[in-house]
Every structure is written in structure tokens, then in C-alpha cells.
Design a protein around this motif. Structure first.
Motif, PDB file in Angstrom:
ATOM      1  N   TYR A 229       9.859  -0.904   0.994  1.00 25.07           N
ATOM      2  CA  TYR A 229      10.366   0.211   1.791  1.00 25.07           C
ATOM      3  C   TYR A 229       9.395   1.385   1.689  1.00 25.07           C
ATOM      4  N   ALA A 230       9.409   2.236   2.727  1.00 26.70           N
ATOM      5  CA  ALA A 230       8.478   3.364   2.791  1.00 26.70           C
ATOM      6  C   ALA A 230       9.083   4.471   3.631  1.00 26.70           C
ATOM      7  N   PHE A 231       8.576   5.673   3.419  1.00 24.69           N
ATOM      8  CA  PHE A 231       8.992   6.835   4.200  1.00 24.69           C
ATOM      9  C   PHE A 231       7.746   7.672   4.475  1.00 24.69           C
ATOM     10  N   GLY A 232       7.550   8.028   5.738  1.00 19.46           N
ATOM     11  CA  GLY A 232       6.379   8.837   6.063  1.00 19.46           C
ATOM     12  C   GLY A 232       6.165   8.940   7.554  1.00 19.46           C
ATOM     13  N   GLU A 233       5.048   9.530   7.924  1.00 23.82           N
ATOM     14  CA  GLU A 233       4.706   9.689   9.334  1.00 23.82           C
ATOM     15  C   GLU A 233       4.322   8.336   9.932  1.00 23.82           C
ATOM     16  N   LEU A 234       4.839   8.045  11.138  1.00 22.69           N
ATOM     17  CA  LEU A 234       4.504   6.814  11.844  1.00 22.69           C
ATOM     18  C   LEU A 234       3.237   7.033  12.668  1.00 22.69           C
ATOM     19  N   VAL A 235       2.259   6.126  12.501  1.00 27.19           N
ATOM     20  CA  VAL A 235       1.007   6.195  13.247  1.00 27.19           C
ATOM     21  C   VAL A 235       0.856   4.887  14.021  1.00 27.19           C
ATOM     22  N   VAL A 236       0.857   4.964  15.347  1.00 27.15           N
ATOM     23  CA  VAL A 236       0.754   3.781  16.201  1.00 27.15           C
ATOM     24  C   VAL A 236      -0.658   3.731  16.778  1.00 27.15           C
ATOM     25  N   VAL A 237      -1.396   2.675  16.442  1.00 26.38           N
ATOM     26  CA  VAL A 237      -2.798   2.546  16.841  1.00 26.38           C
ATOM     27  C   VAL A 237      -2.911   1.440  17.884  1.00 26.38           C
ATOM     28  N   ASP A 238      -3.066   1.828  19.135  1.00 23.10           N
ATOM     29  CA  ASP A 238      -3.207   0.861  20.225  1.00 23.10           C
ATOM     30  C   ASP A 238      -4.684   0.753  20.579  1.00 23.10           C
ATOM     31  N   GLY A 239      -5.398  -0.043  19.827  1.00 24.09           N
ATOM     32  CA  GLY A 239      -6.844  -0.164  20.000  1.00 24.09           C
ATOM     33  C   GLY A 239      -7.449  -0.640  18.698  1.00 24.09           C
ATOM     34  N   SER A 240      -8.755  -0.564  18.585  1.00 22.23           N
ATOM     35  CA  SER A 240      -9.428  -1.017  17.372  1.00 22.23           C
ATOM     36  C   SER A 240      -9.030  -0.137  16.191  1.00 22.23           C
ATOM     37  N   SER A 241      -8.808  -0.785  15.044  1.00 22.75           N
ATOM     38  CA  SER A 241      -8.390  -0.046  13.847  1.00 22.75           C
ATOM     39  C   SER A 241      -9.545   0.190  12.881  1.00 22.75           C
ATOM     40  N   GLU A 242     -10.734  -0.334  13.179  1.00 21.05           N
ATOM     41  CA  GLU A 242     -11.814  -0.329  12.195  1.00 21.05           C
ATOM     42  C   GLU A 242     -12.293   1.071  11.827  1.00 21.05           C
ATOM     43  N   ASP A 243     -12.191   2.034  12.732  1.00 25.25           N
ATOM     44  CA  ASP A 243     -12.692   3.381  12.442  1.00 25.25           C
ATOM     45  C   ASP A 243     -11.571   4.363  12.115  1.00 25.25           C
ATOM     46  N   ILE A 244     -10.372   3.833  11.885  1.00 23.95           N
ATOM     47  CA  ILE A 244      -9.230   4.697  11.581  1.00 23.95           C
ATOM     48  C   ILE A 244      -9.245   5.074  10.102  1.00 23.95           C
ATOM     49  N   GLN A 299       3.773  -1.186  22.150  1.00 18.56           N
ATOM     50  CA  GLN A 299       3.757  -0.246  23.274  1.00 18.56           C
ATOM     51  C   GLN A 299       5.027   0.606  23.285  1.00 18.56           C
ATOM     52  N   SER A 300       6.169  -0.021  22.955  1.00 15.85           N
ATOM     53  CA  SER A 300       7.446   0.707  22.954  1.00 15.85           C
ATOM     54  C   SER A 300       7.502   1.754  21.851  1.00 15.85           C
ATOM     55  N   LEU A 301       6.774   1.516  20.743  1.00  9.25           N
ATOM     56  CA  LEU A 301       6.814   2.438  19.612  1.00  9.25           C
ATOM     57  C   LEU A 301       5.853   3.611  19.762  1.00  9.25           C
ATOM     58  N   LYS A 302       4.979   3.566  20.757  1.00 14.22           N
ATOM     59  CA  LYS A 302       3.978   4.624  20.904  1.00 14.22           C
ATOM     60  C   LYS A 302       4.611   6.004  21.089  1.00 14.22           C
ATOM     61  N   LYS A 303       5.796   6.048  21.690  1.00 16.27           N
ATOM     62  CA  LYS A 303       6.428   7.352  21.919  1.00 16.27           C
ATOM     63  C   LYS A 303       6.899   7.995  20.614  1.00 16.27           C
ATOM     64  N   TYR A 304       6.953   7.194  19.526  1.00 15.79           N
ATOM     65  CA  TYR A 304       7.376   7.736  18.228  1.00 15.79           C
ATOM     66  C   TYR A 304       6.189   8.060  17.326  1.00 15.79           C
ATOM     67  N   ASP A 305       4.975   7.925  17.845  1.00 16.21           N
ATOM     68  CA  ASP A 305       3.781   8.240  17.065  1.00 16.21           C
ATOM     69  C   ASP A 305       3.847   9.687  16.581  1.00 16.21           C
ATOM     70  N   GLY A 306       3.663   9.890  15.290  1.00 13.10           N
ATOM     71  CA  GLY A 306       3.718  11.232  14.709  1.00 13.10           C
ATOM     72  C   GLY A 306       5.070  11.606  14.136  1.00 13.10           C
ATOM     73  N   ASP A 307       6.120  10.823  14.428  1.00 11.95           N
ATOM     74  CA  ASP A 307       7.447  11.103  13.880  1.00 11.95           C
ATOM     75  C   ASP A 307       7.529  10.634  12.427  1.00 11.95           C
ATOM     76  N   ARG A 308       8.387  11.282  11.647  1.00 11.86           N
ATOM     77  CA  ARG A 308       8.642  10.836  10.270  1.00 11.86           C
ATOM     78  C   ARG A 308       9.772   9.814  10.308  1.00 11.86           C
ATOM     79  N   VAL A 309       9.518   8.656   9.665  1.00  7.48           N
ATOM     80  CA  VAL A 309      10.455   7.533   9.775  1.00  7.48           C
ATOM     81  C   VAL A 309      10.678   6.875   8.422  1.00  7.48           C
ATOM     82  N   PHE A 310      11.775   6.143   8.336  1.00  9.39           N
ATOM     83  CA  PHE A 310      12.061   5.263   7.200  1.00  9.39           C
ATOM     84  C   PHE A 310      11.828   3.826   7.656  1.00  9.39           C
ATOM     85  N   TYR A 311      11.164   3.046   6.808  1.00 10.18           N
ATOM     86  CA  TYR A 311      10.749   1.682   7.166  1.00 10.18           C
ATOM     87  C   TYR A 311      11.072   0.758   6.002  1.00 10.18           C
TER      88      TYR A 311
END
Length: 721
Positions: A229-244, A299-311
Motif C-alpha cells: 500500500y502507498a499514499f502520495g501524488e499520482l503521476v501518469v506517464v503516457d509516453g517513454s519513461s526512460e527520462d522521467i 488514458q482514463s487515469l490521466k485526468k487524475y495526474d497530480g492528485d494525492r491518492v491512496f493505492y
């Protein structure tokens, strides 16, 4: 829209395909056209079109005329268009009908080239149970998992063929990245994915194994890989992740996780790679929640990018992702501030022998030397050399003592030794913490100092006696002059492959180094690798005394294997400790770096189950001239053959029965073994404990969100869906 939905005229195409008419396949196409004229029921059209697509795929190569083959391919494309138009009109209202539609669409995916024929042989039996009167929940769930896999494999085929080109174009036109998604959504895989999602929704209700992921649709395509389990900011990366640049307190959704991933709070990926890659092993070890999802989910989760979430991911694999505002008091309590040393372990240093400054023959070390003379890679491979002498190469070991001897030299520009510089950095960091300096500031200070140390180590002069020993031992042990045989240089520290911490892939391994000067430079690069940002940050997560990390180096001659991978002596997917998990990729270095690997569960009694095929477009070769080469892979043949599977099963049985006894160990868990095949001969490269996070596995919270499922519950296939 009128153009898109214009009726497909297969007859007109056949009439112009003069080389096909009158052949066996041409007659099948004509029979299909005649029958279709009398029956326009969507289920009939989809079933028959799918079968004809498969017939063309299977028999295409029997047609020797190249132009006739092209005409058959044109017909196949037209049939795929017909099926794409017809599939939405087939709306099953029973479980049986839904299973039949999924089977037909998977058949079509094979015929259209998204799945290989051998893969279809592996899964067709599971997907052909729609004629049964009832299935247990366990059997129905296996159908769902297999069908979901067919969707993922189809998407992976598109990515394997186009990803490299798409990445090139994306560099100057970002919109190009959407090509792969457009290609998948314009194929039969779209309708297959929708049908699988509907079946998943039905099974979720029957089993109570439901995902709760924000408010997005098609949630049944989420599946947990590692509990946590985790808690923090959600970051949705739609593209290459190598330079993130990732952060340890954020939760990341990736198309594909970067191969050198630094610590994160949580992770979910569209392309999961494979379940035994170094990144997956680290996540499992540290209790980092990890799940797979579909591209549509991302794609559906992109609108929540930057929100704080529980996972959270439960022990059974159901997934929760919700906004901070919806967290319960119990969930908030999971993240109350804890002492820095909570759940951390101490690197054992009580038996370390730093006085040994001779290069060792790997035959002269065994498991008892781990943490004393060298790290566990060398010690355990030396042990395997005693147990399996014909399946393990010769090797040299550069022990901890040689590293420490060099670190005791004066560091240029500092008037203290390299070792003193390192320890003064840790002392200063503790002083900063004691005066309440913020942890990010402390970490930045340490990373700056470590960068200085790394640079200095890479320029460090090697002692003449050490270089002379290398010259002598290469000839006497490896049978060739120093610089005349390509070798692997593997970092082997005392902080990896512990019972509680894996450390998999954190430090440097250099492939197939031949030139003498490159080997000398490589030794220093490997010594410096434990002080990289990534390695340091992962150690900080789990170790109490990261300052007591000592690297040794394992030097082994290269084996240019045909394919290589990982064996875990337990069933990760099945949950059965008596089963095996195997993941292999073509070429050298297979599976460990997150490649899309051919993965199986091998059952204790008999048989095996294909969990994923390999989908890497390129693979590594190890030329005798040193360095690595790349070859193009094709997927029409499986990686592992039946003899390989039998050899792996025999190896696992021997390891389970003899390893604890040979090493005088009380370890009772599973093992993680790296191995390869060259002309069907099995070679062993590494063995270590398979480490899981005990806290995650025994978590009261995770247990509370894990539903109790009656897998023997019978479900009538005539049930309305």
C-alpha cells in the motif's frame, strides 16, 4: 461513417484475385461467401470469418507463388475489416455466449497475426469451454486470465513491430506516440478487449474480487502483481519513461517502467515486462504495490495526474486507487510517522575478511565465504561449480580485501583516503539529521559527495601487484591471456542477495569485455557502482548501515547463449510453493532487465501453463570480439522447448533437495536462479534467495481487503451476463 460502414464485398476481391480462385484456400473463401449470403447473423459471421482468417494464416506458406500470397493477404485484410464491423452486433446475453465470442475473437487475432500459432495451441483448450454446461469459479477465472492475456499479447505484438519507429518520430512530433494505440484500437483486439472486460465484470460480481479504481470504466483489466500500500501524488506517464525523474513519495503509472527505476511509493504499468525482472523483484522485496493495467485504463487515469491518492494491492491481486478525501481512518493510520530504522535490516559485517588481497579462483570459494571474502554471487556460483561442475563456467573472484586495499590509498585533492572520505560523509549526514536538517537536504548532500567519490574511484590507479595477479590468473584459471577472452564483470556486494533484501540489479554488470584496458577500467567502474544515486537510494530504503557496503567482483568468461532467463522455485502466479516460475528471453541477459519474456508456471505434478510469450524485437549477442551485438527476433517459434522445460524441472528438484544441505543453511524459502541454454546445454550463472516482503504478506490491512473466494462455486453457463 458511410464509407467506414460500407458493406465489405469479399466476392469482388476474390473475383480479382485470379491466382487464388480454384485453389484449396480459394474454394474455402468461396464457400464462406456463399454461406454468408444465406446467414447474416453476427455470431455466425464472426465465427466463420475468424475460422477463415485462421485457415489462411495456417496455409498461406503452402502457396508457393508470391503474387498469390499477396492476393491471399488482401483477402485476409478484407475479412478482418468485415469482422471488425460485425463484432459489435454480436451481443451475447449468457456466459456461454460471451465465452464463445471471446474464443472466436481470439481465433481471429491469431488469423490476423496478432498472436502466433504456437501460442494459440497453448491457450485454445482453455478458451474453448463455452460448450460446457457449467464451470467452477476457478475454471472461469482461468478462462478470463487467459483471454486477458490474449489481449495483452496482441497489443504487445503491435508494440514490438512499431515501437522503435514510433519513438524516433515522437522525438520531433509527439502526436506520433498515439500511433500504436490507434493501431490496436483499429484491430480485432479492440473488440476482444471489450468482451474480456464484460466477462471480468461478471466474474468480479460472482467472486467479490472487485477493483475500486477511482471512477474509471473497465476496471476488471487491473490486476495486482505485488501486494502493498502507498499514499502520495499520482503521476501518469503516457509516453517513454526512460527520462522521467521519479520520487520515492509518488505513485507512478507507466506504459513501461524504466529499466533503472529508482525507489517509488507505488507503480502500475501497461507493459509489465515480466514478473521476475530486477525491478519486479525489488518491488516484491520492499512491499511496493505493483499492478498491471490496460492502455485504456492509463488514458482514463490521466485526468487524475497530480492528485494525492491512496493505492493498495491485496494478496489476491485486487486493486484499490482512491482520492485522499476518501481514505478511512485505518488507511490514514498506515502512514503515521515512524522511526527511521523501522523494518530496516543491518548489513552483516562481523565476519568480513579484508586482509585477503589475492585474486581467487572461483573453485576455491563456496557459500560459506559469502559476506566474508566476497559477495553472494561469487560464493554461490562457486558452490554451484562444486554441485554442477559441467554447467558452470570457470571464474575469478576479486575479493572485498582488494577493494578496501585500494580505497585506503590517498584520495587526490582531499588529504584523506577514499575510505575516510566515504565515512566522513556518513558522519556528516548523521550530524545534519541530529540538528533537524530536512531529509531531502541531507540526501542531496550525500549524493553530491558520492558523485565526487565515484569520479575519483573511476580515476583511481590500480596497484601493480593486483594487475600482475590478473595476468597470471587469467592464464591459469580462464585458460587465456589477459585481454584475449571476453568476460563478464559482475558487481558482488555484501548488501545483496540477503534473506531479507535482494538488491537485484542495483549495481553494475559489464557484458562481454575483451580488451585489457577496458577490463581494468571496468573493474573501477564496478567498484564505483554501489555509490550511484539509484543504488544508494534503494539501500537507504532498507539498510541501517549503508556505509558498510563492500563490493567484490565476479569475473567469468562469456557464454553466448541462445536464450537466457530466470527460474524461481515457487509458483508466483499459482501461489503454490511446489510449482516453478520460469521467464526466458532470446539472447544474453534475458528477462532480468524487464524484457517482455516468455513466462511459464511449471506445475509440480505434470504440465505447464504459458503466462506470456516473448515480445522483444531485438536481443543481445556476445561476439568473441567483445561488446554486445543486436539481432532481430521473430516470434513464430517458442523460446523454450520441451527438453529445456524438463531440464529446468530436474535442476529445480536438485537445488531444492541439495542446496540447504550443501551450504549447511537453515534457509527454507524459494530460490532465484539465473541460467541460459546454448545448443540445448543448460548453463548456470547465479543463485540467490527469492525474497518477498513479509510485512506486506502478513499485513492486517491487506488481509482485510482480500476477499475470501469460494473457487469451487459452480456457475451455469446459461446464466445471464
Amino acid at each position: 461513417m458511410n464509407t467506414f460502414f460500407k458493406p465489405v464485398d469479399v466476392q469482388a476481391l476474390l473475383n480479382t484475385s485470379k491466382l487464388v480462385k480454384g485453389t484449396l484456400l480459394g474454394d474455402k473463401v468461396q464457400s464462406f461467401i456463399n454461406a454468408k449470403a444465406d446467414n447474416d447473423n453476427p455470431s455466425y459471421i464472426v465465427n466463420e470469418t475468424a475460422q477463415l482468417l485462421l485457415d489462411i494464416r495456417e496455409d498461406l506458406l503452402t502457396e508457393k507463388r508470391s503474387l498469390a500470397r499477396l492476393q491471399l493477404l488482401d483477402i485476409s485484410l478484407k475479412l478482418e475489416e468485415l469482422l471488425f464491423q460485425s463484432a459489435p452486433y454480436w451481443e451475447p446475453d449468457t456466459v456461454s455466449g460471451q465465452l464463445e465470442k471471446i474464443c472466436a475473437l481470439t481465433t481471429a487475432s491469431v488469423g490476423a497475426g496478432y498472436l502466433e500459432l504456437w501460442e494459440w495451441e497453448q491457450i485454445s483448450g482453455t478458451l474453448s469451454k463455452f460448450g460446457e454446461s457449467k464451470l467452477t469459479l476457478a475454471e472461469l477465472t482461468q478462462v478470463l486470465e487467459t483471454a486477458r492475456s490474449a489481449v495483452e499479447w496482441s497489443a504487445a505484438t503491435v508494440k514490438a513491430n512499431y515501437q522503435e519507429v514510433v519513438n524516433t518520430y515522437t522525438a520531433f512530433e509527439p502526436k506520433s506516440y498515439a500511433f500504436i494505440d490507434d493501431r490496436i484500437r483499429g484491430s480485432v483486439a479492440l473488440h476482444l478487449g471489450q468482451s474480456v472486460g464484460q466477462l471480468g465484470d461478471f466474474i468480479s460480481k460472482e467472486s467479490a474480487l472487485t477493483n475500486k479504481v477511482m471512477d474509471i470504466s473497465n476496471q476488471s483489466t487491473f490486476r495486482g502483481l505485488n501486494p502493498g500500500y502507498a499514499f502520495g501524488e499520482l503521476v501518469v506517464v503516457d509516453g517513454s519513461s526512460e527520462d522521467i525523474e521519479v520520487s520515492a513519495d509518488k505513485i507512478y503509472i507507466f506504459q513501461r517502467s524504466p529499466s533503472d527505476l529508482k525507489p517509488v511509493a507505488g507503480i502500475a504499468t501497461v507493459a509489465e515486462g515480466n514478473m521476475v525482472s530486477h525491478v519486479q523483484l525489488l518491488a516484491r522485496n520492499l512491499g511496493i504495490p505493483n499492478a498491471a493495467l490496460s492502455d485504456q485504463n492509463l488514458q482514463s487515469l490521466k485526468k487524475y495526474d497530480g492528485d494525492r491518492v491512496f493505492y493498495a494491492v491485496s494478496n489476491k491481486g485486487n486493486v484499490i486507487l482512491k482520492p485522499e478525501a476518501q481514505m478511512t481512518d485505518q488507511e490514514r493510520g498506515l502512514f503515521l510517522k515512524k522511526e527511521r530504522n523501522t523494518d530496516k535490516i543491518e548489513v552483516p559485517v562481523e565476519k568480513i575478511q579484508l586482509g585477503t588481497t589475492d585474486v581467487l579462483n572461483m573453485r576455491d570459494v563456496d557459500a560459506s565465504d559469502s559476506g566474508a571474502l566476497c559477495g553472494p554471487k561469487a560464493a554461490n556460483l562457486g558452490q554451484l561449480k562444486k554441485m554442477f561442475p559441467e554447467q558452470v563456467v570457470e571464474g575469478l573472484v576479486i575479493p572485498f580485501g582488494i577493494f578496501k586495499d585500494h580505497m585506503d590509498q590517498t584520495m587526490p585533492g582531499e588529504n584523506i583516503s577514499y575510505w575516510e572520505f566515504l565515512n566522513s560523509m556518513f558522519k556528516e549526514a548523521e550530524r545534519m539529521r541530529s540538528t533537524d536538517v530536512p531529509e531531502p537536504e541531507v540526501e542531496n548532500y550525500q549524493l553530491r559527495q558520492l558523485e565526487t567519490l565515484r569520479t575519483a574511484i573511476k580515476k583511481m590507479p590500480l596497484k601493480e601487484d593486483f594487475k600482475n595477479q590478473l595476468e597470471t590468473k587469467f592464464k591459469s584459471v580462464l585458460g587465456a591471456e589477459f585481454g584475449k577472452v571476453p568476460v563478464f564483470l559482475r558487481s558482488d556486494t555484501n548488501m545483496e542477495d540477503l534473506k531479507e533484501f535482494t538488491g537485484a540489479g542495483l549495481n553494475l554488470t559489464l557484458f562481454n569485455v575483451l580488451d585489457k584496458e577496458k577490463i581494468i577500467e571496468g573493474i573501477k567502474d564496478v567498484w564505483a557502482s554501489p555509490y550511484t544515486e539509484r543504488s544508494f537510494k534503494w539501500r537507504q530504503v532498507y539498510l541501517l548501515n549503508p556505509e558498510n557496503v563492500f563490493p567484490s567482483i565476479l569475473v567469468i568468461p562469456s557464454v553466448d547463449v541462445d536464450y537466457s532467463g530466470v527460474l524461481i522455485t515457487k509458483g508466483i502466479n499459482s501461489g503454490n510453493d511446489k510449482d516453478l516460475t520460469v521467464a526466458f528471453s532470446r539472447g544474453a541477459g534475458g528477462a532480468v532487465d524487464g524484457q517482455s519474456a516468455e513466462t511459464y508456471t511449471i506445475y509440480r505434478d505434470n504440465g505447464y501453463r504459458l503466462l506470456a510469450p516473448a515480445r522483444e524485437a531485438l536481443y543481445n549477442t556476445l561476439p568473441v570480439t567483445g561488446g554486445t551485438g543486436k539481432k532481430i527476433a521473430t516470434f513464430e517459434r517458442r523460446v523454450l522447448n520441451e527438453k529445456n522445460m524438463a531440464d529446468i524441472k530436474t535442476l529445480a528438484k536438485t537445488i531444492r533437495e541439495t542446496m540447504p544441505k550443501e551450504t549447511n543453511s537453515d534457509y527454507e524459502g524459494a530460490y532465484d536462479v539465473e541460467l541460459g541454454f546454448k545448443e540445448d546445454k543448460l548453463w548456470l550463472f547465479q543463485i540467490r534467495p527469492f525474497v518477498e516482503n513479509k510485512k506486506a504478506l502478513s499485513s492486517g490491512y491487506l488481509e482485510s481487503i482480500t476477499p475470501k473466494i469460494n473457487t469451487t462455486k459452480e456457475i451455469s453457463l446459461s446464466t445471464k451476463i
